[in-house]
Design a protein around this motif. Structure first.
Motif, PDB file in Angstrom:
ATOM      1  N   TRP A  47     146.362  81.511 103.140  1.00 11.66           N
ATOM      2  CA  TRP A  47     146.695  82.618 102.255  1.00 11.66           C
ATOM      3  C   TRP A  47     147.910  83.393 102.702  1.00 11.66           C
ATOM      4  O   TRP A  47     148.546  84.090 101.900  1.00 11.66           O
ATOM      5  CB  TRP A  47     145.476  83.529 102.082  1.00 11.66           C
ATOM      6  CG  TRP A  47     144.416  82.809 101.302  1.00 11.66           C
ATOM      7  CD1 TRP A  47     143.379  82.074 101.793  1.00 11.66           C
ATOM      8  CD2 TRP A  47     144.338  82.702  99.876  1.00 11.66           C
ATOM      9  NE1 TRP A  47     142.652  81.513 100.775  1.00 11.66           N
ATOM     10  CE2 TRP A  47     143.216  81.883  99.581  1.00 11.66           C
ATOM     11  CE3 TRP A  47     145.084  83.221  98.820  1.00 11.66           C
ATOM     12  CZ2 TRP A  47     142.837  81.575  98.282  1.00 11.66           C
ATOM     13  CZ3 TRP A  47     144.712  82.930  97.520  1.00 11.66           C
ATOM     14  CH2 TRP A  47     143.598  82.108  97.267  1.00 11.66           C
ATOM     15  N   ASP A  48     148.283  83.270 103.980  1.00 13.10           N
ATOM     16  CA  ASP A  48     149.515  83.900 104.432  1.00 13.10           C
ATOM     17  C   ASP A  48     150.730  83.270 103.756  1.00 13.10           C
ATOM     18  O   ASP A  48     151.723  83.952 103.482  1.00 13.10           O
ATOM     19  CB  ASP A  48     149.637  83.778 105.954  1.00 13.10           C
ATOM     20  CG  ASP A  48     150.779  84.615 106.496  1.00 13.10           C
ATOM     21  OD1 ASP A  48     150.874  85.802 106.119  1.00 13.10           O
ATOM     22  OD2 ASP A  48     151.583  84.097 107.279  1.00 13.10           O
ATOM     23  N   THR A  49     150.654  81.977 103.461  1.00 14.86           N
ATOM     24  CA  THR A  49     151.774  81.301 102.791  1.00 14.86           C
ATOM     25  C   THR A  49     151.875  81.697 101.319  1.00 14.86           C
ATOM     26  O   THR A  49     152.943  81.564 100.712  1.00 14.86           O
ATOM     27  CB  THR A  49     151.633  79.770 102.878  1.00 14.86           C
ATOM     28  OG1 THR A  49     150.423  79.363 102.212  1.00 14.86           O
ATOM     29  CG2 THR A  49     151.574  79.310 104.321  1.00 14.86           C
ATOM     30  N   PHE A  50     150.774  82.175 100.733  1.00 15.09           N
ATOM     31  CA  PHE A  50     150.797  82.581  99.327  1.00 15.09           C
ATOM     32  C   PHE A  50     151.260  84.018  99.146  1.00 15.09           C
ATOM     33  O   PHE A  50     151.658  84.402  98.045  1.00 15.09           O
ATOM     34  CB  PHE A  50     149.402  82.413  98.706  1.00 15.09           C
ATOM     35  CG  PHE A  50     148.888  81.001  98.728  1.00 15.09           C
ATOM     36  CD1 PHE A  50     149.755  79.928  98.646  1.00 15.09           C
ATOM     37  CD2 PHE A  50     147.533  80.731  98.831  1.00 15.09           C
ATOM     38  CE1 PHE A  50     149.288  78.619  98.666  1.00 15.09           C
ATOM     39  CE2 PHE A  50     147.057  79.427  98.845  1.00 15.09           C
ATOM     40  CZ  PHE A  50     147.938  78.368  98.763  1.00 15.09           C
ATOM     41  N   SER A  65     141.222  95.331 109.529  1.00 12.02           N
ATOM     42  CA  SER A  65     142.269  94.612 108.800  1.00 12.02           C
ATOM     43  C   SER A  65     141.638  93.612 107.840  1.00 12.02           C
ATOM     44  O   SER A  65     140.772  92.819 108.239  1.00 12.02           O
ATOM     45  CB  SER A  65     143.183  93.871 109.780  1.00 12.02           C
ATOM     46  OG  SER A  65     143.833  94.794 110.632  1.00 12.02           O
ATOM     47  N   PRO A  66     142.040  93.623 106.578  1.00  7.18           N
ATOM     48  CA  PRO A  66     141.493  92.651 105.622  1.00  7.18           C
ATOM     49  C   PRO A  66     142.052  91.266 105.899  1.00  7.18           C
ATOM     50  O   PRO A  66     143.093  91.107 106.545  1.00  7.18           O
ATOM     51  CB  PRO A  66     141.987  93.188 104.275  1.00  7.18           C
ATOM     52  CG  PRO A  66     143.243  93.932 104.603  1.00  7.18           C
ATOM     53  CD  PRO A  66     143.017  94.525 105.965  1.00  7.18           C
ATOM     54  N   SER A  67     141.365  90.265 105.416  1.00 10.01           N
ATOM     55  CA  SER A  67     141.868  88.902 105.554  1.00 10.01           C
ATOM     56  C   SER A  67     143.077  88.717 104.641  1.00 10.01           C
ATOM     57  O   SER A  67     143.317  89.516 103.730  1.00 10.01           O
ATOM     58  CB  SER A  67     140.778  87.900 105.177  1.00 10.01           C
ATOM     59  OG  SER A  67     140.500  87.969 103.782  1.00 10.01           O
ATOM     60  N   LYS A  68     143.843  87.664 104.873  1.00  8.89           N
ATOM     61  CA  LYS A  68     145.006  87.379 104.033  1.00  8.89           C
ATOM     62  C   LYS A  68     144.585  87.084 102.589  1.00  8.89           C
ATOM     63  O   LYS A  68     145.292  87.441 101.643  1.00  8.89           O
ATOM     64  CB  LYS A  68     145.783  86.194 104.597  1.00  8.89           C
ATOM     65  CG  LYS A  68     146.329  86.406 105.999  1.00  8.89           C
ATOM     66  CD  LYS A  68     147.407  87.476 106.025  1.00  8.89           C
ATOM     67  CE  LYS A  68     148.023  87.597 107.422  1.00  8.89           C
ATOM     68  NZ  LYS A  68     149.101  88.602 107.464  1.00  8.89           N
ATOM     69  N   LYS A  69     143.437  86.462 102.424  1.00 16.03           N
ATOM     70  CA  LYS A  69     142.945  86.209 101.068  1.00 16.03           C
ATOM     71  C   LYS A  69     142.618  87.517 100.366  1.00 16.03           C
ATOM     72  O   LYS A  69     142.930  87.696  99.176  1.00 16.03           O
ATOM     73  CB  LYS A  69     141.707  85.307 101.122  1.00 16.03           C
ATOM     74  CG  LYS A  69     141.153  84.942  99.742  1.00 16.03           C
ATOM     75  CD  LYS A  69     139.867  84.130  99.837  1.00 16.03           C
ATOM     76  CE  LYS A  69     139.294  83.881  98.447  1.00 16.03           C
ATOM     77  NZ  LYS A  69     137.988  83.191  98.496  1.00 16.03           N
ATOM     78  N   GLU A  70     141.991  88.457 101.078  1.00 19.69           N
ATOM     79  CA  GLU A  70     141.674  89.753 100.489  1.00 19.69           C
ATOM     80  C   GLU A  70     142.942  90.512 100.122  1.00 19.69           C
ATOM     81  O   GLU A  70     143.018  91.166  99.070  1.00 19.69           O
ATOM     82  CB  GLU A  70     140.824  90.576 101.470  1.00 19.69           C
ATOM     83  CG  GLU A  70     139.403  90.041 101.637  1.00 19.69           C
ATOM     84  CD  GLU A  70     138.655  90.720 102.764  1.00 19.69           C
ATOM     85  OE1 GLU A  70     137.416  90.793 102.693  1.00 19.69           O
ATOM     86  OE2 GLU A  70     139.302  91.189 103.727  1.00 19.69           O
ATOM     87  N   LEU A  71     143.961  90.416 100.980  1.00 14.51           N
ATOM     88  CA  LEU A  71     145.239  91.050 100.680  1.00 14.51           C
ATOM     89  C   LEU A  71     145.855  90.451  99.427  1.00 14.51           C
ATOM     90  O   LEU A  71     146.384  91.165  98.571  1.00 14.51           O
ATOM     91  CB  LEU A  71     146.205  90.885 101.860  1.00 14.51           C
ATOM     92  CG  LEU A  71     146.018  91.817 103.052  1.00 14.51           C
ATOM     93  CD1 LEU A  71     146.962  91.425 104.185  1.00 14.51           C
ATOM     94  CD2 LEU A  71     146.258  93.266 102.653  1.00 14.51           C
ATOM     95  N   PHE A  72     145.785  89.121  99.326  1.00 11.61           N
ATOM     96  CA  PHE A  72     146.373  88.448  98.165  1.00 11.61           C
ATOM     97  C   PHE A  72     145.746  88.937  96.869  1.00 11.61           C
ATOM     98  O   PHE A  72     146.458  89.301  95.917  1.00 11.61           O
ATOM     99  CB  PHE A  72     146.189  86.929  98.294  1.00 11.61           C
ATOM    100  CG  PHE A  72     146.734  86.161  97.120  1.00 11.61           C
ATOM    101  CD1 PHE A  72     148.048  85.746  97.098  1.00 11.61           C
ATOM    102  CD2 PHE A  72     145.919  85.854  96.034  1.00 11.61           C
ATOM    103  CE1 PHE A  72     148.555  85.046  96.004  1.00 11.61           C
ATOM    104  CE2 PHE A  72     146.408  85.165  94.944  1.00 11.61           C
ATOM    105  CZ  PHE A  72     147.732  84.757  94.932  1.00 11.61           C
ATOM    106  N   PHE A  73     144.430  88.980  96.820  1.00 16.24           N
ATOM    107  CA  PHE A  73     143.767  89.383  95.582  1.00 16.24           C
ATOM    108  C   PHE A  73     143.889  90.887  95.337  1.00 16.24           C
ATOM    109  O   PHE A  73     143.827  91.323  94.182  1.00 16.24           O
ATOM    110  CB  PHE A  73     142.315  88.927  95.584  1.00 16.24           C
ATOM    111  CG  PHE A  73     142.168  87.467  95.257  1.00 16.24           C
ATOM    112  CD1 PHE A  73     142.290  87.027  93.951  1.00 16.24           C
ATOM    113  CD2 PHE A  73     141.951  86.532  96.250  1.00 16.24           C
ATOM    114  CE1 PHE A  73     142.185  85.679  93.635  1.00 16.24           C
ATOM    115  CE2 PHE A  73     141.843  85.181  95.947  1.00 16.24           C
ATOM    116  CZ  PHE A  73     141.960  84.755  94.632  1.00 16.24           C
ATOM    117  N   ALA A  74     144.096  91.667  96.406  1.00 17.03           N
ATOM    118  CA  ALA A  74     144.376  93.087  96.205  1.00 17.03           C
ATOM    119  C   ALA A  74     145.730  93.274  95.526  1.00 17.03           C
ATOM    120  O   ALA A  74     145.919  94.191  94.717  1.00 17.03           O
ATOM    121  CB  ALA A  74     144.352  93.823  97.540  1.00 17.03           C
ATOM    122  N   LEU A  75     146.670  92.390  95.837  1.00 19.17           N
ATOM    123  CA  LEU A  75     148.003  92.458  95.248  1.00 19.17           C
ATOM    124  C   LEU A  75     148.087  91.758  93.895  1.00 19.17           C
ATOM    125  O   LEU A  75     149.142  91.792  93.256  1.00 19.17           O
ATOM    126  CB  LEU A  75     149.037  91.824  96.197  1.00 19.17           C
ATOM    127  CG  LEU A  75     149.379  92.619  97.457  1.00 19.17           C
ATOM    128  CD1 LEU A  75     150.306  91.805  98.353  1.00 19.17           C
ATOM    129  CD2 LEU A  75     150.025  93.950  97.101  1.00 19.17           C
TER     130      LEU A  75
END
Length: 281
Positions: A47-50, A65-75
């Protein structure tokens, strides 16, 4: 499935690297295929690459700290940026950047006078203010965005986000010109009607009111395009596609505009929230 069996024999980090070369949609599909892929498909490596390469989350001393997947869907839902002048999100399917340029950031003029528009709050808008056309015999709306702020190697569409008030008049007596240009090069050009597709009765009444003069003006612009009309959005607004362009990764300024061809008639009741630029399949 043989493919599943082959992947299951690979180390998790190898599966994660494979998934990082796909898309957010593909990674979510992999989660649905088998529980054994949950670890690789939800890993930060994928998810860091996305996430946008220029995105830097703010550290917090109070929250984990949220996971990268959680950050992605937050954005993936629009958030205000640039002091509330724009809204930003990432596309859930592709991870590409999307922006809405607020009405305050658009060049909105009429007869060369900017006070013909009024600025109002709207509970359904994501911005503090929207613009409403009071009355005018001319219409010009223009938005700009640099391609370096968007995702490279992607086709984008530009959409004017609007509402039409119950007291609107004169907006669809003749079509508007819509276009996208960069420098001296016009990339897209078409025509559009500013009408609510659900309000057929008002369209019939206006046709009777303007009569033959409106038909003559329409013939002048019929050759320019297919005469688009707004469509409903999920957020309660309407949008009209201004055009599309391909971002090859360079740094160009895209100028997106809607202009009402001079018809010397009064119009009013157009509400503008902003102009959205988002990726197209």
């Amino acid at each position: 499935m043989a493919c599943d069996s082959s992947l299951s024999r690979l180390p998790e980090d190898c599966v994660s690297r494979i998934l990082s070369l796909t898309s957010p949609r593909d990674s979510c599909r992999m989660l649905a295929v088998s529980k054994q892929f949950r670890g690789p498909a939800e890993s930060n490596l994928v998810w860091d690459t996305f996430l946008p390469s220029d995105y830097k989350p703010r550290p917090s001393n109070t929250c984990p700290s949220p996971s990268k997947k959680e950050l992605f869907f937050a954005l993936s839902d629009y958030v205000l940026v640039e002091a509330g002048k724009k809204a930003f999100r990432v596309d859930k399917s592709s991870g590409r950047k999307c922006y809405i340029v607020s009405a305050r950031e658009l060049s909105i003029l009429s007869n060369g006078i900017d006070n013909i528009w009024s600025w109002k709050s709207n509970p359904e808008s994501r911005f503090c203010e929207v613009a409403e056309l009071e009355t005018s015999s001319m219409l010009s709306i223009e938005g700009r965005i640099r391609t370096q702020t968007l995702s490279p190697s992607a086709k984008y569409g530009a959409y004017l986000i609007i509402k039409i008030s119950n007291q609107a008049y004169g907006l669809d007596s003749i079509p508007c010109e819509i276009s996208i240009a960069t420098g001296d090069r016009k990339i897209a050009s078409n025509t559009a009607y500013l009408r609510d597709p659900a309000d057929g009765k008002k369209h019939i009444l206006q046709g009777l009111f303007y009569g033959n003069r409106g038909e003559m003006l329409k013939k002048r612009v019929d050759q320019l395009g297919d005469q688009r009309v707004p469509r409903k959005r999920d957020d309660g607004w309407m949008e009209i596609e201004v055009g599309e362009f391909f971002n090859d990764g360079g740094d160009e300024e895209m100028v997106m505009s809607l202009k009402e061809i001079k018809g010397h008639h009064l119009m009013g009741g157009l509400i503008v929230e902003g102009l959205e630029v988002r990726p197209k399949e």
